[in-house]
Design a protein around this motif. Structure first.
Motif, PDB file in Angstrom:
ATOM      1  N   GLN A 321     -25.286  21.807 -18.193  1.00 14.62           N
ATOM      2  CA  GLN A 321     -26.423  20.888 -18.258  1.00 14.62           C
ATOM      3  C   GLN A 321     -26.200  19.597 -17.489  1.00 14.62           C
ATOM      4  O   GLN A 321     -27.069  19.173 -16.730  1.00 14.62           O
ATOM      5  CB  GLN A 321     -26.759  20.600 -19.730  1.00 14.62           C
ATOM      6  N   ALA A 322     -25.042  18.985 -17.664  1.00 20.58           N
ATOM      7  CA  ALA A 322     -24.835  17.691 -17.021  1.00 20.58           C
ATOM      8  C   ALA A 322     -24.296  17.843 -15.609  1.00 20.58           C
ATOM      9  O   ALA A 322     -24.575  17.018 -14.750  1.00 20.58           O
ATOM     10  CB  ALA A 322     -23.894  16.841 -17.865  1.00 20.58           C
ATOM     11  N   LEU A 323     -23.535  18.899 -15.372  1.00 20.30           N
ATOM     12  CA  LEU A 323     -22.946  19.044 -14.040  1.00 20.30           C
ATOM     13  C   LEU A 323     -23.703  20.037 -13.188  1.00 20.30           C
ATOM     14  O   LEU A 323     -23.441  20.179 -11.997  1.00 20.30           O
ATOM     15  CB  LEU A 323     -21.477  19.482 -14.150  1.00 20.30           C
ATOM     16  N   GLY A 324     -24.634  20.764 -13.811  1.00 20.15           N
ATOM     17  CA  GLY A 324     -25.464  21.685 -13.045  1.00 20.15           C
ATOM     18  C   GLY A 324     -24.734  22.921 -12.552  1.00 20.15           C
ATOM     19  O   GLY A 324     -25.128  23.534 -11.560  1.00 20.15           O
ATOM     20  N   LEU A 325     -23.658  23.300 -13.213  1.00 16.79           N
ATOM     21  CA  LEU A 325     -22.940  24.500 -12.795  1.00 16.79           C
ATOM     22  C   LEU A 325     -23.647  25.743 -13.317  1.00 16.79           C
ATOM     23  O   LEU A 325     -24.374  25.687 -14.312  1.00 16.79           O
ATOM     24  CB  LEU A 325     -21.506  24.481 -13.319  1.00 16.79           C
ATOM     25  N   SER A 326     -23.396  26.863 -12.657  1.00 16.55           N
ATOM     26  CA  SER A 326     -23.973  28.112 -13.141  1.00 16.55           C
ATOM     27  C   SER A 326     -23.308  28.464 -14.462  1.00 16.55           C
ATOM     28  O   SER A 326     -22.176  28.025 -14.744  1.00 16.55           O
ATOM     29  CB  SER A 326     -23.714  29.228 -12.131  1.00 16.55           C
ATOM     30  N   ALA A 327     -23.984  29.249 -15.286  1.00 13.43           N
ATOM     31  CA  ALA A 327     -23.436  29.629 -16.578  1.00 13.43           C
ATOM     32  C   ALA A 327     -22.106  30.355 -16.402  1.00 13.43           C
ATOM     33  O   ALA A 327     -21.146  30.125 -17.141  1.00 13.43           O
ATOM     34  CB  ALA A 327     -24.423  30.518 -17.331  1.00 13.43           C
TER      35      ALA A 327
END
Lengths: 498, 494, 95
Positions: A321-327
């Motif tokens: 959520q905060a870093l925008g990484l893929s799941a």
């Protein structure tokens, strides 16, 4: 969720699994004595008179062992019992000098909690299951018997005798080998995050007693067997598979499953009954009269809570959520405490030197770590801890890409040199003259030459074969020895072809 | 010249300091008495050289004008339940025959650090289980006392600290250590006309004492006078971080605060301690004791300890239960005897070793303890006993709201002949009827001699105090000692 | 509850004390006598009473996590009936 079923002659069977995991508590000294806990010492050198149960010796508990068990309990959101007690479990064995193990039966330190497991690696939020934890208690480890040193004798080494263990007892909530495996992996991850156990399964720091029973779906629980001391995730899954099908075979042949202790033989990949331990056990538990009740105050609990790190589930969510990484990337990076720690150091340093937010450098950092660095480590047969490149050095390399100093292609070259020489990225780029150029004059000249040399392809491109654009870029980059700024190259080619 | 072996601990200490005699003279005199008293079988190991060594150190210190230690010049006996480094420690068992600890118990170390010297290791009931010293693997201890009228029957010195009591009353040592689980200091003291105090549970470290029942075991001194007990206890007591049940409290100056003035103190007389059929001479002595305490200024009140009759059965569940577990470590693997029949496996070795290494009373208690803890019986026996134990402790709390100390007899009878009660374990257990309740509640209690019965055998009185109030216990003991004027001693026949 | 020969043998086995048949038989009345006597505790009303946990009010101290002991193998093995190559030796255990 696809359900795991064993196809028997009489229909489908469901397997029911509960795990009792013994995790060695990370501590310098033993649970009730001041002897060391380090792995691999000479026999009987890490043994105090207390551990050898000499007459008149008495136990005094180690605060750190209690603290680590409490922190572990907090990490699985369990009830922490401010009042608990140590009980004696009485039985005779050569690895048990006191003739009893100090454990906690009636009033364990930690009560009910839960762990969430993900069953789909690619999509960790897709299949989540909650596995209940019954309790965590603290107890002494036993010593070690060696059977292969003498034809008629067994040898006793008490170095492990008295080392603190946490016994983490799950509810019988697992229904497949995969769930059992995922549970054990997740538990190991949590313990390593908390720092309460190093999770080294091959050194015996974590081992599982696997309780397995089978039943027809919807029926009450069947009789279970307990396979002792299984020491890897893979073996736990194998035990479940084999034990479940063995039980199905027994039941379908008209037999009964005997409640018993079994042993897993990884070489033969089978479980067998431990007949020597089968004589009716009656452990005669009672409160250890050498120890008072363990009473924890609020300050102690508060310190335990304050010292807990961000835990894997929370960290994974934050990465998404905060870093925008893929799941998937978030799950991979958080699956192990050391990986996450490395990643966060890389992130912090990258943000610092690029003067950006962590979110802005996160994706590139994650991709580089998971593809470039992991690829290299795999090749070298090294773990992340043994990486020849530090997070700070990695961040320097990434910063050079980000500010356009070098291209991704050159970065790969630079990284290889870093691995070989240990030199820093800026120094390699400087010394080898790898700085990418945005000198439009030079690039224009290269583009002009490429287009001139490939006049036929220019024709085709203009006739609509747009895929050739990449070819022109590649040729130009090659002519520039990879040092041209790809954006500038793109722009100039587009202009020249217009 | 004074007979040095007739001196009390205080007299030896003070006389030595004053230069009246050397420590070596004292040690040599007691060594000689020990060597001449084999017939009593009070010692399992004699260590005359240790006594002399400590004495010589004291003499040298005195000659050099160095500050003397609290027990400089005083030789003592050590119950063979205390582990002594390099000196065989057996708990009077075959199991530990030849066992030489590589460590020193906290209490014995404190005594040696205080300057005391060791005359030897004193015989006892095996693993401290017994009330007559007839369960030792090394033979019975014979009381130096005999009945009057030419009756030469060998009498019990009490137990389990029977070697200690016999040795002190026979002047083989001026003082000794004891341990008390259900009366093992107080009952033998009463049988032999000496004093002994069991302090509050947790005052003396249990570290290095062969365990019998952990929640009951307490070390304490035994000597001829109350003052000597105060002196010894000051050196034995104190916080020990190696014992989780040790009390983290400063050791009071019990000797300096001794006073037999009991004005303002209330003495409780528990009515349940006077059952029908109480020995008349015991009852009469008790009445005299009440008068003595009144004479010392105390006020006497009657109190009730309603659960007294359940104390013994409670004790005989809890003590064997703990013992069955504490004695599991004697398995022939790491120390002690090993009995390995031909072709025996590990578990056979255990069973053979323990069958050969333990005496009948020890086996009996291990079996009872194992049974009461076994599946299906734990709650009915053990949990119930711990609840009743809580009630017994509550009885004392309530009684102590009305009084400061309790006065009771120490034992229901004078010493009996060896063999007299051996056939019936239960009859033997009843010996501890007056001493067990204070043990269950962890309270300090002293036994002091009060007089002789018609056969010329000593009888004792017991004072039980509030937790941590050893001072009042010692003071009341002193008041009785001063008034009883007990001067009888066994006539030497050995 | 009264115990029989079988129970005596079972207790002896749990206690790891080998007994002959004669010894076990002699123990039956002896143990019954004692157990019968302690069973009078059953008549005490213990409603609402918690089992005693500490004889004298005290709290469990916890020690610091520091290595203060060990490295005393000679002391540990000094009294062993059989010690070889730094180990205690016992008859071979088949697991």
């Amino acid at each position: 969720m696809s359900e795991y079923r064993i196809q028997g002659a009489t229909g489908e069977w469901e397997v029911v699994i509960g795990l009792e995991v013994h995790a060695q508590v990370t501590s310098q000294a033993k649970l009730f004595s001041g002897a060391a806990t380090a792995f691999g010492a000479e026999p009987n050198t890490q043994v105090s008179l207390v551990d050898a149960a000499m007459p008149g010796m008495l136990p005094v508990p180690n605060r750190e062992c209690i603290r680590q068990a409490v922190r572990t309990g907090m990490a699985i959101k369990a009830q922490i019992n401010k009042w608990s007690r140590f009980d004696r479990k009485n039985y005779f064995y050569a690895d048990l000098p006191q003739g009893y193990q100090i454990s906690q039966l009636y009033h364990p330190l930690v009560g009910e909690g839960a762990i969430e497991i993900s069953l789909d690696e690619k999509n960790p939020d897709a299949q989540v299951k909650t596995i209940g934890i019954e309790r965590i208690h603290v107890e002494q480890d036993a010593g070690k018997l060696m059977h292969d040193q003498h034809p008629t004798r067994s040898y006793v080494d008490l170095n492990r005798s008295g080392v603190a263990l946490m016994e983490i007892v799950s509810k019988p909530d697992m229904r497949s080998p995969a769930e059992a495996g995922a549970y054990l992996s997740k538990l190991r991850t949590i313990l390593r995050y908390v720092g309460s156990c190093d999770g080294n399964m091959d050194q015996g720091s974590m081992r599982a007693d696997v309780n397995v029973s089978v039943r027809k779906p919807g029926e009450p629980f069947g009789t279970r067997t307990e396979t002792k001391n299984v020491n890897s995730v893979r073996f736990v899954m194998a035990v479940v598979e084999h034990e479940a099908s063995r039980q199905v075979d027994v039941l379908e042949a008209g037999g009964k499953v005997v409640q018993e202790t079994r042993l897993y033989d990884p070489d033969k990949n089978e479980t067998r009954s431990m007949r020597s331990k089968e004589d009716a056990h009656d452990y005669r538990y009672f409160p250890d009269p050498d120890l008072l009740p363990l009473e924890l105050d609020d300050a102690f609990l508060e310190e335990c809570r304050q010292s807990l790190p961000e835990l894997p589930d929370a960290k994974r969510q934050r990465y998404e959520q905060a870093l925008g990484l893929s799941a998937y990337n978030a799950a991979t990076l958080t699956a192990d405490a050391d990986t996450a720690r490395w990643f966060e150091a890389l992130l912090a340093e990258g943000a610092r030197i690029q003067k950006k937010s962590e979110g802005e450098v996160a994706k590139a950092s994650a991709n580089w770590l998971l593809s470039e660095l992991y690829g290299a480590l795999n090749r070298l047969g090294k773990t992340l801890e043994e990486s020849p490149v530090s997070p700070e050095e990695g961040a320097e390399l990434l910063a050079l890409i980000a500010d356009g100093t070098i291209s991704g292609t050159i970065a790969k070259q630079v990284f290889e040199i870093m691995l070989e020489t240990g030199d820093s990225a800026p120094r390699i780029v400087e010394e080898k003259g790898l700085k990418q150029t945005s000198d439009t004059g030079a690039i224009e000249a290269a583009v002009a030459k490429v287009l001139a040399d490939n006049a036929d392809k220019v024709e085709q491109y203009k006739a609509g074969k747009e895929a050739l654009f990449g070819f022109f870029v590649g040729q130009t980059m090659k002519a520039m020895q990879g040092k041209a700024n790809p954006q500038v190259v793109n722009e100039l080619i587009r202009k020249a072809l217009a | 010249m004074t007979n040095l072996t007739d001196l009390t601990v205080a007299e030896i200490r003070d006389g030595f300091r004053a230069g009246d005699f050397s420590a070596r003279e004292v040690a040599a005199a007691f060594n000689a008495n020990v060597a001449a008293a084999k017939a009593l079988n009070a010692f399992i190991v004699e260590t005359p050289e240790k006594a002399l060594e400590a004495a010589d150190a004291a003499d040298r210190a005195r000659a050099a004008g160095e500050a003397l230690k609290p027990l400089s010049g005083v030789p003592i006996g050590m119950k063979d339940l205390f582990c002594t480094e390099g000196v065989q420690t057996t708990a009077a068992s075959h199991m530990l025959e030849g066992f030489k600890p590589t460590y020193e118990s906290t209490v014995s170390k404190k005594l040696w650090d205080a300057g005391a010297g060791m005359l030897g290791k004193l015989n006892l009931d095996q693993f401290a289980m017994g009330s007559s010293n007839e369960t030792s693997y090394y033979g019975n201890v014979i009381s130096p006392w005999r009945r009057g009228g030419g009756d030469n029957a060998a009498l019990a010195p009490g137990g389990s600290s029977g070697g200690s009591s016999a040795a002190i009353s026979a002047r083989l040592c001026p003082a000794a250590t004891g341990t008390d689980t259900g009366g093992s200091i107080r009952q033998p003291a009463a049988f032999t006309g000496i004093s002994g105090i069991k302090p509050t549970y947790g005052r003396c470290s249990r570290w290095g004492i062969v365990a019998f029942a952990s929640s009951l075991d307490q070390a304490g001194p035994m000597a001829r006078t109350v003052r000597d007990n105060a002196i010894l206890l000051e050196s034995m007591a104190g916080f020990d971080p190696k014992d989780s049940t040790s009390l983290d409290l400063a050791v009071p100056q019990w000797e300096a605060s001794l006073s037999s003035d009991l004005r303002g103190k209330k003495v409780g007389i528990p009515r349940e301690y006077r059952p029908d059929g109480l020995n008349a001479e015991i009852a009469a002595l008790w009445d005299r004791g009440i008068e003595w305490l009144k004479d010392a200024g105390a006020e006497v009140v009657e109190v009730s300890l309603p659960h007294t009759k359940y104390a013994l059965p409670t004790y005989y569940i809890i003590a064997p239960a703990e013992a069955s577990s504490n004695l599991a470590r004697y398995d022939g693997v790491r120390y002690g005897q090993r009995d390995l029949p031909d072709g025996a496996g590990l578990q056979d070795m255990y069973a053979a070793t323990r069958a050969a290494g333990f005496g009948p009373e020890v086996k009996r208690r291990i079996m009872i303890g194992t049974y009461v803890l076994s599946a299906g019986f734990y709650d009915a026996y053990y949990t119930q006993a711990q609840k009743v134990r809580a009630l017994i402790a509550r009885d004392f709390d309530q009684a102590f709201e009305k009084c400061d100390l309790l006065l009771t007899p120490t034992a229901p009878s004078a010493s009996f002949a060896l063999g007299e009660k051996q056939a019936d374990p239960l009859a033997m257990y009843l010996n501890d009827v007056f001493t067990v309740p204070a043990s269950l509640a962890g309270l300090p209690a002293i036994a002091v001699p009060g007089g002789l019965d018609a056969q010329g055998l000593p009888l004792g009185l017991q004072i039980i105090g509030k937790a941590l109030d050893e001072q009042t216990v010692l003071n009341a003991g002193l008041a009785i000692e001063e008034r009883a004027g007990f001067a009888a001693r066994p006539e030497k026949w050995w | 509850m009264s115990i029989d020969l079988q129970t005596v043998k079972k207790i002896a086995s749990l206690s790891r004390i080998s007994v002959t048949d004669a010894e076990a038989e002699a123990m039956v009345p002896e143990l019954n006598n004692i157990l019968g006597w302690v069973e009078q505790l059953g008549e005490v009303d213990v409603t609402g009473v918690e089992p005693m946990t500490a004889v004298i009010p005290n709290h469990l101290r916890l020690r610091d996590d520091v290595v203060t002991d060990g490295n005393v193998r000679d002391k540990v093995l000094a009294n062993a009936p059989q010690a070889e190559h730094g180990f205690f030796a016992v008859p071979k255990v088949i697991e």
